[in-house]
Design a protein around this motif. Structure first.
Motif, mmCIF file in Angstrom:
data_model
loop_
_atom_site.group_PDB
_atom_site.id
_atom_site.type_symbol
_atom_site.label_atom_id
_atom_site.label_comp_id
_atom_site.label_asym_id
_atom_site.label_seq_id
_atom_site.Cartn_x
_atom_site.Cartn_y
_atom_site.Cartn_z
ATOM 1 N N VAL A 29 5.077 -4.230 -2.554
ATOM 2 C CA VAL A 29 5.691 -5.396 -1.919
ATOM 3 C C VAL A 29 7.053 -5.709 -2.529
ATOM 4 O O VAL A 29 7.954 -6.205 -1.847
ATOM 5 C CB VAL A 29 4.740 -6.611 -2.029
ATOM 6 C CG1 VAL A 29 5.425 -7.897 -1.586
ATOM 7 C CG2 VAL A 29 3.487 -6.372 -1.192
ATOM 8 N N THR A 30 7.229 -5.404 -3.804
ATOM 9 C CA THR A 30 8.479 -5.731 -4.493
ATOM 10 C C THR A 30 9.356 -4.511 -4.760
ATOM 11 O O THR A 30 10.388 -4.633 -5.410
ATOM 12 C CB THR A 30 8.175 -6.445 -5.827
ATOM 13 O OG1 THR A 30 7.291 -5.628 -6.612
ATOM 14 C CG2 THR A 30 7.541 -7.800 -5.596
ATOM 15 N N VAL A 31 8.962 -3.343 -4.269
ATOM 16 C CA VAL A 31 9.738 -2.127 -4.519
ATOM 17 C C VAL A 31 11.197 -2.272 -4.077
ATOM 18 O O VAL A 31 12.116 -1.919 -4.831
ATOM 19 C CB VAL A 31 9.067 -0.904 -3.864
ATOM 20 C CG1 VAL A 31 10.054 0.250 -3.686
ATOM 21 C CG2 VAL A 31 7.889 -0.434 -4.716
ATOM 22 N N PRO A 32 11.493 -2.766 -2.861
ATOM 23 C CA PRO A 32 12.910 -2.873 -2.475
ATOM 24 C C PRO A 32 13.720 -3.752 -3.425
ATOM 25 O O PRO A 32 14.854 -3.410 -3.781
ATOM 26 C CB PRO A 32 12.837 -3.491 -1.068
ATOM 27 C CG PRO A 32 11.496 -3.076 -0.538
ATOM 28 C CD PRO A 32 10.594 -3.130 -1.743
ATOM 29 N N ALA A 33 13.146 -4.868 -3.868
ATOM 30 C CA ALA A 33 13.881 -5.771 -4.770
ATOM 31 C C ALA A 33 14.103 -5.124 -6.133
ATOM 32 O O ALA A 33 15.193 -5.230 -6.720
ATOM 33 C CB ALA A 33 13.113 -7.080 -4.926
ATOM 34 N N TYR A 34 13.075 -4.457 -6.666
ATOM 35 C CA TYR A 34 13.204 -3.805 -7.973
ATOM 36 C C TYR A 34 14.214 -2.662 -7.915
ATOM 37 O O TYR A 34 14.970 -2.438 -8.870
ATOM 38 C CB TYR A 34 11.851 -3.306 -8.465
ATOM 39 C CG TYR A 34 11.051 -4.344 -9.217
ATOM 40 C CD1 TYR A 34 10.909 -4.283 -10.603
ATOM 41 C CD2 TYR A 34 10.440 -5.404 -8.550
ATOM 42 C CE1 TYR A 34 10.184 -5.235 -11.296
ATOM 43 C CE2 TYR A 34 9.713 -6.366 -9.233
ATOM 44 C CZ TYR A 34 9.587 -6.279 -10.602
ATOM 45 O OH TYR A 34 8.872 -7.235 -11.283
ATOM 46 N N LYS A 35 14.220 -1.927 -6.828
ATOM 47 C CA LYS A 35 15.199 -0.839 -6.701
ATOM 48 C C LYS A 35 16.623 -1.378 -6.777
ATOM 49 O O LYS A 35 17.531 -0.713 -7.275
ATOM 50 C CB LYS A 35 14.984 -0.092 -5.379
ATOM 51 C CG LYS A 35 13.878 0.944 -5.413
ATOM 52 C CD LYS A 35 13.753 1.626 -4.044
ATOM 53 C CE LYS A 35 12.777 2.787 -4.105
ATOM 54 N NZ LYS A 35 13.346 3.958 -4.793
ATOM 55 N N GLY A 36 16.808 -2.596 -6.301
ATOM 56 C CA GLY A 36 18.138 -3.193 -6.307
ATOM 57 C C GLY A 36 18.707 -3.402 -7.693
ATOM 58 O O GLY A 36 19.933 -3.503 -7.849
ATOM 59 N N ILE A 37 17.830 -3.484 -8.717
ATOM 60 C CA ILE A 37 18.333 -3.624 -10.092
ATOM 61 C C ILE A 37 18.085 -2.341 -10.898
ATOM 62 O O ILE A 37 18.103 -2.365 -12.122
ATOM 63 C CB ILE A 37 17.726 -4.848 -10.807
ATOM 64 C CG1 ILE A 37 16.198 -4.812 -10.799
ATOM 65 C CG2 ILE A 37 18.234 -6.127 -10.191
ATOM 66 C CD1 ILE A 37 15.582 -5.929 -11.628
ATOM 67 N N GLY A 38 17.831 -1.259 -10.195
ATOM 68 C CA GLY A 38 17.737 0.044 -10.853
ATOM 69 C C GLY A 38 16.375 0.394 -11.405
ATOM 70 O O GLY A 38 16.266 1.298 -12.237
ATOM 71 N N VAL A 39 15.307 -0.285 -10.944
ATOM 72 C CA VAL A 39 13.947 0.019 -11.407
ATOM 73 C C VAL A 39 13.213 0.712 -10.263
ATOM 74 O O VAL A 39 12.836 0.073 -9.277
ATOM 75 C CB VAL A 39 13.199 -1.258 -11.846
ATOM 76 C CG1 VAL A 39 11.781 -0.926 -12.294
ATOM 77 C CG2 VAL A 39 13.962 -1.948 -12.970
ATOM 78 N N HIS A 40 13.008 2.026 -10.396
ATOM 79 C CA HIS A 40 12.459 2.821 -9.299
ATOM 80 C C HIS A 40 10.991 3.187 -9.484
ATOM 81 O O HIS A 40 10.273 3.365 -8.504
ATOM 82 C CB HIS A 40 13.288 4.104 -9.123
ATOM 83 C CG HIS A 40 14.715 3.843 -8.734
ATOM 84 N ND1 HIS A 40 15.129 3.774 -7.426
ATOM 85 C CD2 HIS A 40 15.827 3.603 -9.488
ATOM 86 C CE1 HIS A 40 16.424 3.517 -7.374
ATOM 87 N NE2 HIS A 40 16.873 3.406 -8.623
ATOM 88 N N LEU A 41 10.535 3.340 -10.712
ATOM 89 C CA LEU A 41 9.138 3.703 -10.946
ATOM 90 C C LEU A 41 8.222 2.503 -10.726
ATOM 91 O O LEU A 41 8.596 1.373 -11.026
ATOM 92 C CB LEU A 41 8.951 4.205 -12.377
ATOM 93 C CG LEU A 41 9.325 5.653 -12.683
ATOM 94 C CD1 LEU A 41 9.256 5.883 -14.182
ATOM 95 C CD2 LEU A 41 8.408 6.622 -11.961
ATOM 96 N N TYR A 42 7.023 2.774 -10.209
ATOM 97 C CA TYR A 42 6.058 1.688 -10.055
ATOM 98 C C TYR A 42 4.638 2.229 -10.093
ATOM 99 O O TYR A 42 4.387 3.403 -9.818
ATOM 100 C CB TYR A 42 6.298 0.907 -8.762
ATOM 101 C CG TYR A 42 6.162 1.693 -7.467
ATOM 102 C CD1 TYR A 42 4.943 1.744 -6.785
ATOM 103 C CD2 TYR A 42 7.254 2.344 -6.899
ATOM 104 C CE1 TYR A 42 4.816 2.428 -5.591
ATOM 105 C CE2 TYR A 42 7.142 3.026 -5.706
ATOM 106 C CZ TYR A 42 5.923 3.069 -5.045
ATOM 107 O OH TYR A 42 5.808 3.756 -3.862
#
Length: 307
Positions: free
Chosen positions: A195-208
């Motif tokens: 659910v938060t992958v797009p937002a996290y990618k925006g600050i450079g956090v890709h792994l989940y």
């Protein structure tokens, strides 16, 4: 370094409530066949809080046997510091490749206390450690940068969802490690992280970490592919048809982030048993709702695969 979707298996219990290692091996084998980037045993989804050291070590040994080096095996550790050290040493003895540091027990800890806790845990076993900012373990930029300098701390996982704070932590850690060749990774550790992958990618956090991978790796991987390709229309369909309804159901009862996952694994054909107290298993009406949500996710995945 870790990549792809990370698999956090559940811990199966038999009819008497004991850890079922054979069912655990079957659960692992199914997940491994789908191609995760790593296996994280006895963490949040695996009910670390409910395991004693002997059960914990047996689970990690079996995971190491089943994976046979195909992907890294990480183990959860945490709680009271003396026990956390015991768990960490047991993980190393069992052949784990690394540790995920869960929060200390109960107490609200100041950042400098978390740094001291991390230092002692890092010295207890010669394994890479990913620290987890969640619950009562709240790192700030300075403490995150300080623990990142510890030689065997190799990652920072965020389960709080404060993107402003995490953005500052990312910058602080990168600044602290600038000029070194130390590998370091950031992880999205939110419950139902997709659910938060797009937002996290925006600050450079890709792994989940993906709890959904436990019971529907096909859905998890289809979403991952859409996220990697930047297919925003498909991402929105997965979120609206599957992930958001799953989160709404998860939020109805505390602890459903774990017990719903186990119920879904059972719905997919593996009798992994229920959860140990103080968690509770889903009510029949919530299991029926889970079945409808799961069917929608599987239907969308089949539709995408057929295109």
């Amino acid at each position: 370094m870790l990549d792809r979707v990370l698999f956090f298996p559940v811990t199966p219990f038999d009819a008497e409530g004991a850890v079922d290692l054979d069912m655990f091996a079957a659960h692992l084998a199914q997940g491994l066949a789908a191609g995760p980037g790593g296996v994280f045993v006895a963490c949040g989804t695996g009910e670390f809080h409910a395991l004693e050291p002997g059960e914990y070590e047996a689970l990690i040994r079996r995971a190491v046997e089943v994976t046979a080096g195909a992907v890294p095996v990480y183990a959860g550790t945490g709680g009271a510091l003396p026990l956390a050290k015991q768990f960490s040493r047991a993980a190393q003895a069992a052949g784990a490749d690394g540790l995920l540091m869960l929060p200390p027990y109960l107490v609200a800890s100041p950042p400098r206390g978390l740094v001291a806790y991390t230092r002692e845990l890092a010295a207890a076993a010669d394994l890479p450690i990913i620290v987890y900012s969640r619950g009562n373990a709240v790192f700030d930029p300075d403490s995150a940068a300080e623990v990142a300098r510890i030689p065997n701390v190799t990652g920072f996982k965020d389960g709080r969802g404060d993107l402003d704070l995490l953005g500052r932590i990312v910058l602080a850690v990168r600044g602290a490690l600038n000029g070194s060749d130390k590998p370091f990774q950031f992880f999205n550790g939110m419950p139902t992280a997709e659910v938060t992958v797009p937002a996290y990618k925006g600050i450079g956090v890709h792994l989940y970490s993906s709890a959904v991978f436990c019971f529907a790796p096909d859905v998890s991987l289809a979403f991952y592919k859409a996220a990697e390709c930047g297919d925003h229309a498909l991402i929105e369909r997965f979120l609206s048809d599957f992930f958001h309804p799953l989160v709404e159901l998860r939020n109805k009862v505390p602890g459903y982030a774990v017990s719903l996952v186990k119920a879904a694994v059972r719905l997919r054909g593996l009798d992994v048993g229920g959860v140990r107290p103080p968690l509770v298993d889903p009510s029949p009406e919530h299991v029926a709702e889970l079945e409808r949500v799961l069917a929608a996710g599987l239907a969308l995945t089949s539709e995408v695969a057929a295109v």
